[in-house]
Structures are given as C-alpha cells and as structure tokens.
Enzyme design. Sequence first.
Site, PDB file in Angstrom:
ATOM      1  CG  ASN A  32      -0.223   0.149   2.520  1.00 46.15           C
ATOM      2  OD1 ASN A  32       1.001  -0.011   2.559  1.00 46.15           O
ATOM      3  ND2 ASN A  32      -0.946   0.432   3.581  1.00 46.15           N
ATOM      4  CG  ASP A  74      -4.145  -0.828   3.858  1.00 46.22           C
ATOM      5  OD1 ASP A  74      -3.841  -1.771   4.636  1.00 46.22           O
ATOM      6  OD2 ASP A  74      -4.154   0.362   4.204  1.00 46.22           O
ATOM      7  CB  THR A 145      10.970  -8.007  16.446  1.00 48.33           C
ATOM      8  OG1 THR A 145      12.027  -7.419  17.246  1.00 48.33           O
ATOM      9  CG2 THR A 145       9.704  -7.973  17.272  1.00 48.33           C
ATOM     10  CB  SER A 187       8.103   0.003  21.482  1.00 46.48           C
ATOM     11  OG  SER A 187       8.035  -0.886  20.365  1.00 46.48           O
ATOM     12  CE1 TYR A 189       7.765  -3.761  14.509  1.00 45.06           C
ATOM     13  CE2 TYR A 189       9.424  -3.712  16.238  1.00 45.06           C
ATOM     14  CZ  TYR A 189       8.959  -4.225  15.042  1.00 45.06           C
ATOM     15  OH  TYR A 189       9.671  -5.190  14.400  1.00 45.06           O
ATOM     16  CG  HIS A 190       9.340  -4.260  20.311  1.00 40.30           C
ATOM     17  ND1 HIS A 190       9.804  -2.970  20.428  1.00 40.30           N
ATOM     18  CD2 HIS A 190      10.313  -4.946  19.655  1.00 40.30           C
ATOM     19  CE1 HIS A 190      11.017  -2.887  19.877  1.00 40.30           C
ATOM     20  NE2 HIS A 190      11.345  -4.069  19.398  1.00 40.30           N
ATOM     21  CE  LYS A 193       6.763  -6.957  13.594  1.00 35.08           C
ATOM     22  NZ  LYS A 193       6.746  -7.467  12.228  1.00 35.08           N
ATOM     23  CD  GLN A 216      14.856  -9.286   9.831  1.00 37.72           C
ATOM     24  OE1 GLN A 216      15.231  -9.902   8.842  1.00 37.72           O
ATOM     25  NE2 GLN A 216      14.068  -8.249   9.743  1.00 37.72           N
ATOM     26  CB  VAL A 219      17.757  -5.193   9.159  1.00 34.81           C
ATOM     27  CG1 VAL A 219      18.381  -5.400   7.782  1.00 34.81           C
ATOM     28  CG2 VAL A 219      16.762  -6.309   9.470  1.00 34.81           C
ATOM     29  CG  LEU A 247      25.920  -1.342  12.293  1.00 36.17           C
ATOM     30  CD1 LEU A 247      27.011  -0.700  13.146  1.00 36.17           C
ATOM     31  CD2 LEU A 247      26.118  -2.854  12.248  1.00 36.17           C
ATOM     32  CD  GLU A 332      16.439   1.044  25.664  1.00 38.23           C
ATOM     33  OE1 GLU A 332      15.920   0.189  24.955  1.00 38.23           O
ATOM     34  OE2 GLU A 332      17.318   1.827  25.257  1.00 38.23           O
TER      35      GLU A 332
END
Lengths: 411, 411
Positions: A32, A74, A145, A187, A189-190, A193, A216, A219, A247, A332
């Site tokens: 989307n 979507d 994650t 968070s 987001y987490h 998941k 994962q 990245v 990183l 954290e």
Amino acid sequence: MRIIVIGGDGFCGWPTATHLSAHGHEVTIVDNLARRAISEELDAHSLTPIRPLGTRVQAWEETTGRTIAYHYLDAATDYDQLRALLTRLQPDAVVHFAEQRAAPYSMKSSAHKRYTVANNTAATHNLLCALVEAEVDSHLVHLGTMGVYGYTTTAAPLPEGYLTVQIPGPEGETEEREILYPANPGSIYHLTKTQDQLAFQFYNANDGLRITDLHQGIVWGTQTEETHLDGRLINRFDYDGDFGTVLNRFLMQAGVGHPLTVHGSGGQTRAFIHIRDTVRCIRLAIETPPEAAEGVRIFNQATETGRIRDLAQKVSKLTGATIDFQANPRKEAAENELRMRNEGLRTLGWEPITLDNGLMEEVRAIAERYAHRCDLSKIPAHSFWTRPKPTEEEAAADPTAVPFTHPAQAG
Amino acid sequence: MRIIVIGGDGFCGWPTATHLSAHGHEVTIVDNLARRAISEELDAHSLTPIRPLGTRVQAWEETTGRTIAYHYLDAATDYDQLRALLTRLQPDAVVHFAEQRAAPYSMKSSAHKRYTVANNTAATHNLLCALVEAEVDSHLVHLGTMGVYGYTTTAAPLPEGYLTVQIPGPEGETEEREILYPANPGSIYHLTKTQDQLAFQFYNANDGLRITDLHQGIVWGTQTEETHLDGRLINRFDYDGDFGTVLNRFLMQAGVGHPLTVHGSGGQTRAFIHIRDTVRCIRLAIETPPEAAEGVRIFNQATETGRIRDLAQKVSKLTGATIDFQANPRKEAAENELRMRNEGLRTLGWEPITLDNGLMEEVRAIAERYAHRCDLSKIPAHSFWTRPKPTEEEAAADPTAVPFTHPAQAG
C-alpha cells in the site's frame, strides 16, 4: 514456487522480492506504499534515491529478464481484495511484511500508537482469516522481532520461540511444559508482534495453517546482490530518528561527518543481521516449509549480538568519528546482556555474515556517496516513550490541553 | 467514586452500573448499543423484555432517586470523544466491558472474526491510549475470561494470572521467574482477551497505569438486587446458540420444555459465576484499587467449576428435562479437568454464591415466565470452529466460491 510478498516495497521487502525472483520463484508484490507515505509525513527520506515501485519492477525485468507482479492493496483494510488475490494466485508461500516496523514511530504520539496497533493487528489477522476463508494452503512467513522476548538479561541464551519450563504441582511434583517464550515487549510496535504470535498459535491450532515466524534482529546494510545490479533497483536507507536502525545510523553519521549518537549509556545489547542474510533466511524458510502439525515454527533470524556502545566504538575506530552520548528517549534497562540461539536457520543451510567481514565499509561508502541527500536535522530522536511532565507554567496555562505535542516536535 | 462503565448496557454492564450506583458511586454509562444491534442481526432477542437504555436510566432515577448518566460512544472508533470524556469526568475508575463477548459469534464467519478482532483490540487499546494521553489517573477494571488459560487439564489449580516457573540455565542451575500464565485461547473471542493482557502489561510497565483484569467464569443468572427493583430495569437473558451461556440455556430450555442441548460428550469442565457475584466482585475491585507498582492485578472471578454434563444432569434432576447430546461445533478437548484459585477477590471480602443455593430455580422461573417470547429456532448452535469440507458436488460447482455460508445459516 509462487510467492506473494506483502510489503514488498519496503526496506526488507524489496530485497526479499528481488532475491526470491532471482532464485527462480514467481513473485507478486502487494503493497500500500505506506512506508513512502510515512517518509512524506516525517519529511525524512531515504538517503539512497529509491525509485517508484513501478520503475523498480520494470528495471528488474530489463536487468534480469524476470518479472515481478505488483498489486496496490492495503492488507489491513482491503480484506476482500486480499482474499480474492489469494484465491486467484494460490501461492505456495506468503511473506508478511505488512506492518509498521519502527519502535520510535510507534511511540511518537497517541495517533501513532493507534495507527501501529490498528494496522499491524488487522493486517496479520486479515491475512490469517483470508487464508482460511479462501482455503488456500499457503505457508505464511512472518517477520517478527527478537524484541518479543524483551531485553532483560537471562541466565540461558534465548531459545527459538519456545521455552520448556517446570511448573510446580500441588504435591511437590513438577509438570514440564513447552510454552511460547514469555513476551516482554518494549514498545507499541513490539507489543503488536507479541499479539501476532498469539494469533499465529490460534490459527495453526484451529485451522492447521502452516506458519513460520522469524524473530529478526536489527537489520543493517542496504544493498543485496540483487538490488546492486542496477541503479534503479537501489534499496532504501533510513537514517532518521524513527526509522533509521542503529548500526546504519552510525555508519551514515560517520559517512557525513556527524558524531555517532548513542542513547543513554549505550549499554543496551541487541541482536543484528545483515540485509543479505535477511533475504537468504526468508528464502531458506520458504524452500523448506514446516508441517502444520509441528505447530508454529519459530526461528531467531539474527547473526550475533552486540552492545550499542561497543558498536559505536567499532565504527569510531573504523572511521574516526566521535561518539555523542545523549539522553535515552526510551524506557528500557540501561544495561543488559543478550545471548540467543539461532541453530534453526543454520540447520536449513544459513551461513551468517558477521559484523567483521567488511560490509560495514560498504555501508559507510554508500552513506558517503549520498551524503548530499542527507538532512542532518532528521538525525535526532524525537519520539519519547513517556510523556515528559509539563512545566508548572504549561500546566497553569492549560491543564487539560490535548493533543500533546512534544517541544522537540513542535520546534 | 466517579466511575465510567463502558459497555454499561450489556448483560453484565447494566447490572454493574446499577449496582455501583446503588452503592453510592457516581456512574456514567458509555455504550454504542452494539449488543442490541447484534440481536437484530441475528434476530435473536433477549428472552426478557429489556427496555431502551434511556428508559432504563430514567426508571433507575424514579426507583432509587439516583442518577446514571449515559453517553452514546463507540470506544473502538470514537477515540477523540472517549479521550475528551475522560478528561472532563476525571473518573476514579473505568470498567471496560466494550468487547464482543461471545465465542461462537466470534467464529461465525470471516466477517465475525474480523469484527471481533477489530472491535476488541481497538476498544482496549484506545482506552489505554486515552488514559495516558489525557493524563487521567483512573483505575482500569477489565473483564477478562478464565478462557485465557485454555481448557487443558493441569496438575496444579490455575493460579490468578501469573505463574512461577523454573527455567533451566546453561550450567544446570534453574532461574525462577514469574510470568503471565501461558495463553491458550480457544476462539477468536478468547484470542482477543489474551492480546488485551499483553497490552495491559505494556501500559502498566511503560505508563504506570493501574489495571485490574478480572478473569471471569461463565456467567449465569439474570437478575440482581438492583435490576429486580422495577420491571423496566430487567436485565437481558440470552438463550440463542451464540450468546446464550450454557447454564442459562439449560435453565431456559427446561423452562420452555425443550431438551437440554449438550455439545459433544459434555465432558468439558468450565468455571462459573452468578451475575450477582459479577457485580459484587467488580465493586470490590474498584473500592480497593491496586498500586501501579504491583503490576497488573489479576483475579479469577469465578465461584466454582463444573462439568457440562453434570450441570445438565443437575438441571434435569431439578426440572425433569431430558438431555440431548449433539455434535460439538467447537474444536476443543472432549474432556478436561479444571481447578482454579480464587483467593484474590475473597481476600477483598467476596462470599461467593454457589450453584446449589436456590438461584437456579429463580432463573428457571424467569425463563418460564417469559417462555412466550422464546423463538425455539434460535436455540441450536450454528457457529462452527472449522469450516466443514464442501461436498464433491459443491466443489465441482464452484471451487473458489467465497464468501462461505454454512448450510445451517443459509437455511
């Protein structure tokens, strides 16, 4: 195999789609273009000059002679179209990247929290529901994650998804049980998941769906063998405070002569994986699907772990950049150890690329090449995990003021 | 205390709102009347003649001299209004009933699965998000379900929310950890309650929200001391295959001369609670709020456990009704044991009403009184956990036919 890559225009999605296509699979991208819209919202754009998706797939065909189909759709809202597409294509596998993937963005404001929850839970559930309703026997490969486990120091290395525990019985005996590793999201987001994990367990048990959930690491890197083939195939590179991964941010900061921004003490330990390994791992998972009766298959898709300040020092040593310690916007642990198992994907043939194999230099070179596209004002992190207390003056002026805008965002 | 009851027009919500008002609390009901809309959708109505919510609150004032305010608002979609209401009322507690609460309804079709996930996850998250954004220090009291634990036989009685486990370490040592009891949801409805749990953990840890999650057993009974005061205050009584709870269905079936419908062997063991205990437990939880630092407080809100076929026999013995064993539309263990702890609410002063204290007869009498309002065609369960395989004829006629309508629903 016939494969649908939902979210196939994103940072991991596009390299995955091209890698699968290069390896002989018949790939259809569904997207989307939400990630591009968010770039506009934040006015924080890819450092690399990514092309429109239409141009990308055309360039792919011109470069390799292979076609990638593309549907604008979507997954979180266009359920009927999603189901119809599954029915029509009867894919062997569906790769599910259709989630908002940045922890800072998910904590940016009330509206961003709600978008992340609504989008991610609906996209995942719609996909599960559509596979059942359409009676399509696809293998669902989801990008999870390492963060579902949480970042607290544990005695044993983190296992791959499941934990065997001893539960004390009433008569002093113990009952051994294998459970989904206890979730500890850091968070919104987490959180989504970890909610996904429960949905996968249910649909596997109730409907026999075949599911692989890839937990994962963070990245890094940008180009793969495939996206490197032609300038128009270049992958995106995010460096802003919301979407830039740590990183890549360091390497980019070094590339443009900016100090390396470390939040807090930098004592946080995280897991990492190079983008080239991301795409290989996904291909390996697809090419060796699980049986439904095994339960949801979970792999830790991460190469190695590292402490943030050690990574900063490594980049500093490589490039001469200085390190700038800043207040941590996240809530954290200041310091944590992290060890994990990752035999699952290795058993399928994965040979991981480590941080020390020279690819850091490649990333820095890309950053340097596109340094002229960098907007330095986008580097600081402006998303805060908890709302700073208003000053007495602010509170007196308007004690019920909503919605809240953080001064850093308003400025 | 000032209390908002979201979902205060429902089967548990209305008795809760009136009970809290009777005990001196200042109550505001928030509801989108979704439960009434679903009754229309299914053409399956309350056996008891419930009045419109406006009439209910007016009758409450005429009967008791106490007022209950009412706002029409959808917690899952009207976020800004919800946040503004919290800011304006600054409630001491918010009771959260704003979820689709029937397991069979949640499995009825793809659309019902998606409605349940969308509504329940959004209502819960919006509420959490609004409490943080509005900076209102309310105690959130959520109605969960004993079903989050799953119905598999365990050696030890089910604890209240948390489980202490031993995790083997790398050197043969063990690490003791207290974890959220591993979730094992048996339907999409139950799945959403397990997803809620994770959201509560996150918002308690990140934002210091004070939360009590009440894992309720299957509710039976209909009237409370308060709804009994006037005919216009009568509570709803569902007996249909989707929303009717098992013991109420048995008592209603006995009341109208219908055999008692038992699914499968009736070997399923479940936890139960009378509606009068539901409202008392919620009041006790509100009047003794937890501290945020305790973590999410979880109580098992259930009186006792019983095997379905034993309950059927008990009702049969009481009323002379016959028992009719039918195929089980659910995917679940045919037989299970279930024991649980419920000291938490007892410690707050709860004295549970057991199945044997005469209230079964009261429910049967209510069912008999309103037997003329019963639609016998609504008794069978028509929601199936897994889609029956189409016949060869059906498959030949249209192999990709979607959406699916089960013959029982089409008829």
